[in-house]
Design a protein around this motif. Sequence first.
Motif, short mmCIF file in Angstrom:
data_model
loop_
_atom_site.label_atom_id
_atom_site.label_comp_id
_atom_site.label_asym_id
_atom_site.label_seq_id
_atom_site.Cartn_x
_atom_site.Cartn_y
_atom_site.Cartn_z
N LEU A 51 0.70 -1.19 0.02
CA LEU A 51 0.03 -0.17 0.04
C LEU A 51 0.85 1.19 0.00
CD1 LEU A 51 -2.30 -1.40 3.05
CD2 LEU A 51 -2.58 -1.60 0.27
N ALA A 52 1.37 1.53 -1.08
CA ALA A 52 2.59 2.48 -1.27
C ALA A 52 2.57 3.71 -1.96
CB ALA A 52 3.72 1.61 -1.56
N PRO A 53 1.29 4.56 -1.76
CA PRO A 53 1.34 5.80 -2.89
C PRO A 53 2.44 6.47 -2.93
CG PRO A 53 -0.06 5.76 -1.14
CD PRO A 53 0.73 4.43 -0.84
N VAL A 54 3.12 6.72 -1.71
CA VAL A 54 4.15 7.72 -1.78
C VAL A 54 5.42 7.36 -2.38
CG1 VAL A 54 5.42 9.03 -0.11
CG2 VAL A 54 3.15 8.73 0.34
N THR A 55 5.63 5.91 -2.10
CA THR A 55 7.19 5.50 -2.78
C THR A 55 6.80 5.20 -4.23
OG1 THR A 55 6.85 3.09 -2.08
CG2 THR A 55 7.99 4.64 -0.54
N GLU A 56 5.42 5.23 -4.57
CA GLU A 56 5.20 4.89 -6.21
C GLU A 56 4.97 6.28 -6.54
OE1 GLU A 56 3.93 2.08 -8.25
OE2 GLU A 56 5.02 0.73 -6.74
N ALA A 57 5.12 7.43 -6.11
CA ALA A 57 4.57 8.75 -6.80
C ALA A 57 5.43 8.93 -7.95
CB ALA A 57 4.92 9.82 -5.88
N ALA A 58 4.77 9.21 -9.13
CA ALA A 58 5.43 9.45 -10.16
C ALA A 58 5.13 10.79 -10.81
CB ALA A 58 5.18 8.39 -11.27
N TYR A 59 6.22 11.56 -11.68
CA TYR A 59 5.67 12.62 -12.26
C TYR A 59 4.37 12.68 -13.22
CZ TYR A 59 10.05 14.72 -10.65
OH TYR A 59 10.82 15.39 -9.73
N GLY A 60 3.46 13.60 -13.09
CA GLY A 60 2.45 13.68 -14.02
C GLY A 60 1.34 12.78 -13.77
N GLU A 61 1.43 12.26 -12.69
CA GLU A 61 0.19 11.09 -12.27
C GLU A 61 -0.53 11.68 -11.00
OE1 GLU A 61 1.94 7.23 -12.08
OE2 GLU A 61 1.92 7.14 -14.14
N GLN A 62 -0.81 13.25 -10.80
CA GLN A 62 -1.24 13.57 -9.48
C GLN A 62 -2.72 13.21 -9.21
OE1 GLN A 62 0.89 15.39 -11.37
NE2 GLN A 62 1.95 16.81 -10.32
N ALA A 63 -3.56 13.11 -10.21
CA ALA A 63 -4.77 12.52 -10.15
C ALA A 63 -4.99 11.04 -9.38
CB ALA A 63 -5.92 12.47 -11.25
N LEU A 64 -3.85 10.13 -10.08
CA LEU A 64 -4.02 8.93 -9.57
C LEU A 64 -3.22 9.07 -8.33
CD1 LEU A 64 -3.84 5.82 -10.14
CD2 LEU A 64 -1.53 6.11 -11.02
N LEU A 65 -2.33 9.91 -7.83
CA LEU A 65 -1.72 9.72 -6.63
C LEU A 65 -2.77 10.29 -5.32
CD1 LEU A 65 0.90 9.97 -4.63
CD2 LEU A 65 1.02 12.21 -5.06
N ARG A 66 -3.78 11.10 -5.95
CA ARG A 66 -4.80 11.57 -4.96
C ARG A 66 -5.82 10.48 -4.62
NH1 ARG A 66 -4.71 16.47 -7.79
NH2 ARG A 66 -6.22 15.85 -9.29
N LEU A 67 -6.09 9.53 -5.66
CA LEU A 67 -6.95 8.41 -5.68
C LEU A 67 -6.02 7.48 -4.48
CD1 LEU A 67 -9.56 7.09 -6.78
CD2 LEU A 67 -8.26 6.09 -8.48
N CYS A 68 -4.89 7.27 -4.85
CA CYS A 68 -4.20 6.09 -4.12
C CYS A 68 -4.12 6.49 -2.72
CB CYS A 68 -2.69 5.97 -4.74
SG CYS A 68 -2.78 5.00 -6.33
N LEU A 69 -3.74 8.10 -2.44
CA LEU A 69 -3.58 8.52 -0.88
C LEU A 69 -4.94 8.16 -0.33
CD1 LEU A 69 -1.55 11.75 -1.56
CD2 LEU A 69 -0.95 9.48 -0.28
N ALA A 70 -6.01 8.62 -0.84
CA ALA A 70 -7.51 8.37 -0.51
C ALA A 70 -7.54 6.95 0.01
CB ALA A 70 -8.52 8.93 -1.36
#
Lengths: 375, 375
Positions: A51-70
Amino acid sequence: MTGTGQADVVVAGGGLIGLSVAWRSALRGLSVTVVDDDPGRGASEAAAGMLAPVTEAAYGEQALLRLCLASVQRWPSFAAELEEAAGSPVGLRTAGTLVVGFDADDVRALDELHAYQLELGLAAQRLTPSATRRREPSLTPRVRGGLAVDGDHSVDGRAVHRALLTAARAAGVQVVRERVAAVGSTGGRATGVELVGGATLRAGTVVLALGAHSGGLAGVPPLPVRPVKGQILRLAGAAGLLEGTVRALVRGRHVYLVPCAEDRLVVGATTEDRGFDATVTAGGVHDLLHDAIEVVPGVSELELVETLARWRPGTADNAPLLGPSSVPGLVLATGHHRNGVLLTPITGDVVAELLATGRLPELAAPFTAERFAHR
Amino acid sequence: MTGTGQADVVVAGGGLIGLSVAWRSALRGLSVTVVDDDPGRGASEAAAGMLAPVTEAAYGEQALLRLCLASVQRWPSFAAELEEAAGSPVGLRTAGTLVVGFDADDVRALDELHAYQLELGLAAQRLTPSATRRREPSLTPRVRGGLAVDGDHSVDGRAVHRALLTAARAAGVQVVRERVAAVGSTGGRATGVELVGGATLRAGTVVLALGAHSGGLAGVPPLPVRPVKGQILRLAGAAGLLEGTVRALVRGRHVYLVPCAEDRLVVGATTEDRGFDATVTAGGVHDLLHDAIEVVPGVSELELVETLARWRPGTADNAPLLGPSSVPGLVLATGHHRNGVLLTPITGDVVAELLATGRLPELAAPFTAERFAHR
């Protein structure tokens, strides 16, 4: 098949995503049938459970990051509710994740990842080599630097699947063990699924949750979902070896080591574009073992108990397909690529919301198939 | 147990050695019972099946070499007779063996082995790197030299075991599927075996063929047999990859690749002193894959279908224990270490000769337990 007439919802696919959608929908009062000839034997069986949104964070995927963090924020309560409903544990571990690097390029990548995390306001801490090893003493002394992310956790994906199956059934979900042959429709509207045995299951809405197999199903409009092969290993005898998840860049190659149930350690994963090839190869196993032993030398003594290859449902932008499709009555819950376990709670919730109310939550709006329509 | 009263011979152990002794003894007219709770699941299951006395030749082991050469010469007729008796193939391959080396030390070791082979009058041919690769085009271009031994062959050890079981039964051998608990004796003479279930099988002579387990059996005098752990891999998809067996020194570490039934390739083997530990380890599998891929890069693409660990029955001088023991009525056929498959025909013949006539053939005389008595 179910003997109960037409359901509100039929879910094609009984992996983590399909069952999560089914369970959450049933809790909202919908009648739900899940169809899968062998539930949980796809990507759900292979997944390491990060369950690793922060270590998977990638440029240009902010919307996906928001979904993953949620979704990662939702995991503790989701896990508690699921364990309560199923009466079995799901192995949530909250010891955090450590990313480590070996050469100058790896360390530069760590610095870039850290800068990006800080820019996004994510909690991550850059560590010296010695601080890195204090945190995980089993790491090789050759580690050149680390990045600690206390909020990136893990679960036991197989335990989650078992629990979801139990919880879904307890909530009234019917599970039909047959293979889906096609989505059936009448007048351009999806009306159910046809099974390979010839039977038809009619439903008000069809949810497509067939993972990597979602792309090629008859009766479904073309979807940009392709199989991304991953080989993964399970080792035994690892009790006490690692505190939390360790992810490493070994001279540019990624490997992760995830402590799991009892004394297990999951080591993954290759990323291969080979279609639906499920071969566990000498080269794949070698590379995973090599990198894992290089990162944590004690891995050498562990027992190799399982090798497995499955397919992530990959999409062009690495983000899932959620919500309505171009076919009325057909809802998508697929294309989760590397984030299936992580996104299990949020997917269940947003799709159940759509099914129960007709409204897709704002958070999921960027992930409809619509985004690929004009490409 | 057998319902047929006392047998002439009871053989403890239904691996390759035990069954070979049983079959050859039955062909000499003796009544034979073999006892094994799971025949062929010991070292016989793991063995790569190399028949390689010349490439295994080691200083100071001339008597063993003579025995091994006698057995490899016997293999073609033994295989033909066995296939005829069992009606199934044993996979004898006569494409020879190639030994290759990678660095200056490896090449020096090849030269020394070759010189020793010539000194002993053995047929072996030193090859240049390009001649080595002409012989096996799948070899890496980084090979520094080779040694071709046309007389070192291989068989499919599991196919041999299946055939021996069939042939032995067809010759009247009884197979009792129980575990031997002890050798029973009366007045200092072996009189049969006691089974873990409590029953006793009486016989005129007891043959001990329990491989690595021969050392610790109750009722047996102390024997210098210890387990030498070996891990071994089986790969699929290797049709056409190699012509014959390839043995390699990879910077001092040994690995062998043996083409086997259908499209299989056997890669072995670790040599570990860990008692009866049957763990397949991450490190063991890694090292075998690493060395095999280094020698034949195409191995990387093969499917890893099986990993296995078993125990060679090791002795202090790497030679077997054959013939009479210090206990009258107890005959030894164990301690074959790395040469079990190779020595299967000669062991069956010399022990059957002893059982039928009371005389141990000259060739086997150096291998009685007597040689350890004054150490």
